[in-house]
Each structure stands twice: as C-alpha cells, then as structure tokens.
Design a protein around this motif. Sequence first.
Motif, mmCIF file in Angstrom:
data_model
loop_
_atom_site.group_PDB
_atom_site.id
_atom_site.type_symbol
_atom_site.label_atom_id
_atom_site.label_comp_id
_atom_site.label_asym_id
_atom_site.label_seq_id
_atom_site.Cartn_x
_atom_site.Cartn_y
_atom_site.Cartn_z
ATOM 1 N N GLN A 122 -0.553 5.457 10.154
ATOM 2 C CA GLN A 122 -1.314 6.670 9.872
ATOM 3 C C GLN A 122 -0.815 7.433 8.652
ATOM 4 O O GLN A 122 -1.463 8.347 8.187
ATOM 5 N N SER A 123 0.349 7.091 8.143
ATOM 6 C CA SER A 123 0.930 7.852 7.045
ATOM 7 C C SER A 123 1.099 6.970 5.806
ATOM 8 O O SER A 123 1.782 5.943 5.854
ATOM 9 N N GLY A 124 0.501 7.392 4.720
ATOM 10 C CA GLY A 124 0.627 6.656 3.467
ATOM 11 C C GLY A 124 2.058 6.630 2.968
ATOM 12 O O GLY A 124 2.523 5.630 2.415
ATOM 13 N N ARG A 125 2.784 7.725 3.168
ATOM 14 C CA ARG A 125 4.195 7.780 2.729
ATOM 15 C C ARG A 125 5.041 6.737 3.448
ATOM 16 O O ARG A 125 5.866 6.062 2.838
ATOM 17 N N GLN A 127 4.004 3.989 4.821
ATOM 18 C CA GLN A 127 3.594 2.649 4.392
ATOM 19 C C GLN A 127 4.262 2.270 3.080
ATOM 20 O O GLN A 127 4.757 1.154 2.932
ATOM 21 N N VAL A 128 4.295 3.209 2.134
ATOM 22 C CA VAL A 128 4.951 2.946 0.844
ATOM 23 C C VAL A 128 6.439 2.700 1.073
ATOM 24 O O VAL A 128 7.026 1.762 0.513
ATOM 25 N N ARG A 131 7.036 -0.758 2.686
ATOM 26 C CA ARG A 131 6.923 -1.857 1.709
ATOM 27 C C ARG A 131 8.145 -1.893 0.792
ATOM 28 O O ARG A 131 8.658 -2.967 0.455
#
Length: 146
Positions: A122-125, A127-128, A131
């Motif tokens: 749910q969080s783009g931060r 996910q980055v 990765r």
Amino acid sequence: MPNPPAPSPQRRLPVLRIAAVILAVGSLIAAWHFLPVAEWLLHFQRYVRAAGALGYVIYVLVYAACCVLFVPASILTLGAGALFGLAAGTAVVVIGATLGAIGSFALARGLMRKRIETMIGQSGRFQVLDRAIASEGSKIVFLIRL
C-alpha cells in the motif's frame, strides 16, 4: 443546497495517523507522570543486582523484549552501564539489542509477514525501499541505520 463531498479516504489517513501519534505520545506522558515508572526501574535494578550472574541474562532478555516491543531502551542502556560497569554494560546492551533485532526480524519474516506485505503493497515508499534493499541490501540497511 447540496452537501459538501465527504473527504476521501486518502485525505483522512494522514489526519488519523497524526491523531494516533498524538494519542500515543499523550498516553506515554500520562503513564510516565501517573505511574511509578522510576520506582519500577529501581526495583528492577535491585532485582538484577541481587540475582548475581543470572542478572546479566535477565537484563539481556528484558532489553531484547523492549527492542521487540518498541519500548525505548535508552534508560536501560544507561542502567546497564551503572549496574555492570562500562565494559560489561556495553556487552549486555549489545547482546540485548542484537537479540531484539533478531526477534523483530523473526516476527517480521514469520508471524507478521502477511501484515507487513500488505503495508508494503500500500505504500510507494516501502516498495521503493524494498526494491533498494533487494538490490543493494547491506548499503541500504547501513544508510537506514544512520
């Protein structure tokens, strides 16, 4: 006259998070003020001192539990130095913090894995960050710890 549109769930989320943080901080301040925390810490120190060699093990386990439960361990860090001296206190704190980190990691990888995967999804931060850790793990973990 039409009703104004309700705030979207995305706009309410930051307000709820801020309210939760304020509530948590307020609860901690109230607990520190109204509960005999200092007395509990002194009692714990006396107990550990009276336990002899077993006191080291007890202190390490309590320190590790505090790390896993997100309890700030700075008071325990200072207490370890006062109880055991600089060298032994440092060893107790390092071992306790390491066991706490291992416990937190084990919980994140085991019991809490589905919940954490949901949070990351749910969080783009996150996910980055996920990765980046996958490709440059040790460097990213070092930078995060700074």
